[in-house]
Design an enzyme around this catalytic site. Structure first.
Site, PDB file in Angstrom:
ATOM      1  N   ASN A 191      38.509  36.884  48.691  1.00  0.00           N
ATOM      2  CA  ASN A 191      39.239  35.172  48.193  1.00  0.00           C
ATOM      3  C   ASN A 191      40.650  35.029  49.379  1.00  0.00           C
ATOM      4  O   ASN A 191      41.084  35.841  48.599  1.00  0.00           O
ATOM      5  CB  ASN A 191      39.284  35.042  46.354  1.00  0.00           C
ATOM      6  CG  ASN A 191      40.238  34.283  45.976  1.00  0.00           C
ATOM      7  OD1 ASN A 191      40.641  32.946  46.738  1.00  0.00           O
ATOM      8  ND2 ASN A 191      40.920  34.140  45.080  1.00  0.00           N
ATOM      9  N   TRP A 192      40.890  34.197  49.957  1.00  0.00           N
ATOM     10  CA  TRP A 192      41.217  34.457  50.859  1.00  0.00           C
ATOM     11  C   TRP A 192      42.850  33.803  50.533  1.00  0.00           C
ATOM     12  O   TRP A 192      43.724  33.830  50.964  1.00  0.00           O
ATOM     13  CB  TRP A 192      41.041  33.886  52.425  1.00  0.00           C
ATOM     14  CG  TRP A 192      40.045  35.195  52.866  1.00  0.00           C
ATOM     15  CD1 TRP A 192      39.898  35.930  53.245  1.00  0.00           C
ATOM     16  CD2 TRP A 192      39.344  34.144  54.035  1.00  0.00           C
ATOM     17  NE1 TRP A 192      39.094  36.543  53.820  1.00  0.00           N
ATOM     18  CE2 TRP A 192      38.464  35.904  55.027  1.00  0.00           C
ATOM     19  CE3 TRP A 192      40.122  33.602  55.303  1.00  0.00           C
ATOM     20  CZ2 TRP A 192      38.103  35.464  55.972  1.00  0.00           C
ATOM     21  CZ3 TRP A 192      39.054  33.467  56.143  1.00  0.00           C
ATOM     22  CH2 TRP A 192      38.152  35.110  56.893  1.00  0.00           C
ATOM     23  N   LYS A 193      42.347  33.001  49.244  1.00  0.00           N
ATOM     24  CA  LYS A 193      43.765  32.217  48.732  1.00  0.00           C
ATOM     25  C   LYS A 193      44.856  31.544  50.219  1.00  0.00           C
ATOM     26  O   LYS A 193      43.883  30.893  50.618  1.00  0.00           O
ATOM     27  CB  LYS A 193      44.862  33.275  48.274  1.00  0.00           C
ATOM     28  CG  LYS A 193      44.405  34.194  47.268  1.00  0.00           C
ATOM     29  CD  LYS A 193      45.069  35.130  46.519  1.00  0.00           C
ATOM     30  CE  LYS A 193      43.978  36.158  45.726  1.00  0.00           C
ATOM     31  NZ  LYS A 193      45.222  36.747  44.542  1.00  0.00           N
TER      32      LYS A 193
ATOM     33  N   HIS B 282      40.486  30.269  38.539  1.00  0.00           N
ATOM     34  CA  HIS B 282      41.488  31.639  39.491  1.00  0.00           C
ATOM     35  C   HIS B 282      42.573  31.345  38.182  1.00  0.00           C
ATOM     36  O   HIS B 282      42.987  30.431  38.091  1.00  0.00           O
ATOM     37  CB  HIS B 282      40.546  30.854  40.783  1.00  0.00           C
ATOM     38  CG  HIS B 282      41.557  32.567  40.942  1.00  0.00           C
ATOM     39  ND1 HIS B 282      43.575  32.924  41.320  1.00  0.00           N
ATOM     40  CD2 HIS B 282      41.302  33.474  41.993  1.00  0.00           C
ATOM     41  CE1 HIS B 282      43.377  34.334  41.522  1.00  0.00           C
ATOM     42  NE2 HIS B 282      42.519  34.370  41.946  1.00  0.00           N
TER      43      HIS B 282
ATOM     44  N   GLU C  22      45.377  31.927  39.117  1.00  0.00           N
ATOM     45  CA  GLU C  22      46.397  30.921  40.553  1.00  0.00           C
ATOM     46  C   GLU C  22      46.343  29.347  39.763  1.00  0.00           C
ATOM     47  O   GLU C  22      47.257  28.929  39.656  1.00  0.00           O
ATOM     48  CB  GLU C  22      46.486  31.373  41.914  1.00  0.00           C
ATOM     49  CG  GLU C  22      47.086  32.778  41.303  1.00  0.00           C
ATOM     50  CD  GLU C  22      46.785  33.407  42.468  1.00  0.00           C
ATOM     51  OE1 GLU C  22      45.836  33.410  43.798  1.00  0.00           O
ATOM     52  OE2 GLU C  22      46.011  34.787  42.820  1.00  0.00           O
TER      53      GLU C  22
ATOM     54  N   GLU D 174      38.966  38.771  35.680  1.00  0.00           N
ATOM     55  CA  GLU D 174      40.149  39.454  36.593  1.00  0.00           C
ATOM     56  C   GLU D 174      41.680  39.341  36.074  1.00  0.00           C
ATOM     57  O   GLU D 174      42.019  38.230  35.699  1.00  0.00           O
ATOM     58  CB  GLU D 174      40.716  38.013  37.806  1.00  0.00           C
ATOM     59  CG  GLU D 174      39.333  37.749  38.432  1.00  0.00           C
ATOM     60  CD  GLU D 174      39.827  37.695  40.057  1.00  0.00           C
ATOM     61  OE1 GLU D 174      39.608  38.424  40.944  1.00  0.00           O
ATOM     62  OE2 GLU D 174      40.292  36.402  39.987  1.00  0.00           O
TER      63      GLU D 174
ATOM     64  N   GLY E 206      47.023  41.023  42.525  1.00  0.00           N
ATOM     65  CA  GLY E 206      48.360  40.715  43.326  1.00  0.00           C
ATOM     66  C   GLY E 206      49.150  41.928  43.639  1.00  0.00           C
ATOM     67  O   GLY E 206      50.274  41.381  43.840  1.00  0.00           O
TER      68      GLY E 206
ATOM     69  N   SER F 140      43.278  43.593  42.413  1.00  0.00           N
ATOM     70  CA  SER F 140      43.704  44.756  43.389  1.00  0.00           C
ATOM     71  C   SER F 140      42.225  45.598  43.968  1.00  0.00           C
ATOM     72  O   SER F 140      42.530  47.213  43.388  1.00  0.00           O
ATOM     73  CB  SER F 140      44.815  45.834  43.053  1.00  0.00           C
ATOM     74  OG  SER F 140      45.635  44.946  42.406  1.00  0.00           O
TER      75      SER F 140
ATOM     76  N   GLY G 175      41.102  40.115  46.562  1.00  0.00           N
ATOM     77  CA  GLY G 175      41.757  39.125  47.117  1.00  0.00           C
ATOM     78  C   GLY G 175      42.295  39.574  48.698  1.00  0.00           C
ATOM     79  O   GLY G 175      41.737  39.400  49.356  1.00  0.00           O
ATOM     80  N   GLY G 176      43.867  40.323  48.536  1.00  0.00           N
ATOM     81  CA  GLY G 176      44.299  40.913  49.275  1.00  0.00           C
ATOM     82  C   GLY G 176      43.907  41.759  50.548  1.00  0.00           C
ATOM     83  O   GLY G 176      43.869  41.541  51.936  1.00  0.00           O
TER      84      GLY G 176
END
Ligand code: PGA
Length: 257
Positions: A11-13, A95, A97, A167, A173, A213, A234-235
């Site tokens: 997930n590149w956000k 998600h 966010e 999640e 993150g 993470s 993600g990251g």
């Protein structure tokens, strides 16, 4: 022995515009092993077509968010049908966010999952508790409430693939990762409720990913945890090398059966 191939999703956000997207896939192809893993990448909407143009065939491309209406006067929104029309195969739904920053609720998750399925995309539905909820001992209550938002969807479309992602919000993150024991407990809770509510076959057919993470160093432990069928990253999905090494960590020989 058979090779277990977990789902590895990135997930590149709101990262990687078209130029970085091109560079990512060029590097990914160059660094891929001879039998490349199956990956699922969620670029930002404005990089979707670039990704679809250049991603190798072993990479599936998904959209990070869609509105629950297909078309109309909804300035700024994305349509599931249009995401499908450009070639996407998956959509993230719910998600944390989206829930926390954009105020999405469980009923939005239900409507979005329905819209996504009707458009022919596979929904990846995210659930997870916040730190306060965990501290208050409410992990089960929260994730089961969030899961209940998609139970009617699973029942209505018994043959359509739906993916779930656990999640924990406090692990996203932050560098904090759920321990394999935390993940095992939450995944078992979700799996059990799925089996109870939608039956054995349907319940077992829903892969449950872990997210929060995930990185090359912890991927093997998480991916060998019972009921963890893949990871949502993600990251660490922004760099091809780290995404490939997470995928390699999950591709292990397991006894058949
Ligand atoms: P993270 O994000 O890997 O950067 O924690 C995971 C996610 O939000 O899907």
């Amino acid at each position: 022995m058979m090779v277990r191939r977990p789902i590895i999703a990135g997930n590149w956000k709101l990262n990687h515009g078209p130029e970085e997207t091109r560079a990512f896939f060029k590097k990914l192809e160059g660094a891929a092993p001879s039998t490349p893993p199956e990956l699922l990448i969620f670029p930002p909407a404005l990089s979707l077509t670039t990704a679809l143009d250049i991603a190798p065939p072993w990479v599936h491309i998904g959209v990070q968010n869609v509105f629950w209406k297909e078309a109309g006067a909804f300035t700024g929104e994305n349509s599931a049908q249009m995401a499908r029309a450009v070639g996407s195969s998956h959509a993230l739904v719910g998600h944390s966010e989206r829930r926390q920053i954009f105020g999405e609720r469980d009923d939005d998750v239900t409507r979005k999952a329905e819209t996504v399925i009707k458009a022919g995309l596979t929904p990846v539905v995210c659930v997870g508790e916040t730190l306060d909820e965990r501290a208050a001992g409410r992990v089960e209550v929260i994730i089961l409430r969030q899961l209940s938002a998609i139970l009617p969807v699973l029942a209505e479309w018994p043959d359509v693939k739906v993916i779930l992602a656990y999640e924990p919000v406090w692990a996203i993150g932050t560098g904090e990762t759920a321990t394999p024991e935390d993940a095992a407990l939450a995944h078992a809770t979700l799996r059990e409720r799925l089996l109870e509510e939608v039956g054995d076959e349907r319940g077992r057919g829903v892969p449950i990913l872990y997210g929060g993470s995930v990185k090359p160093e912890n991927a093997a432990a998480l991916l060998s945890t019972p009921n963890v069928d893949g990871v949502l990253v993600g990251g660490a999905s922004l760099k091809p090398e780290s995404l490939l090494s997470i995928a390699a960590a999950g591709s292990v020989d397991t006894p058949r059966g």
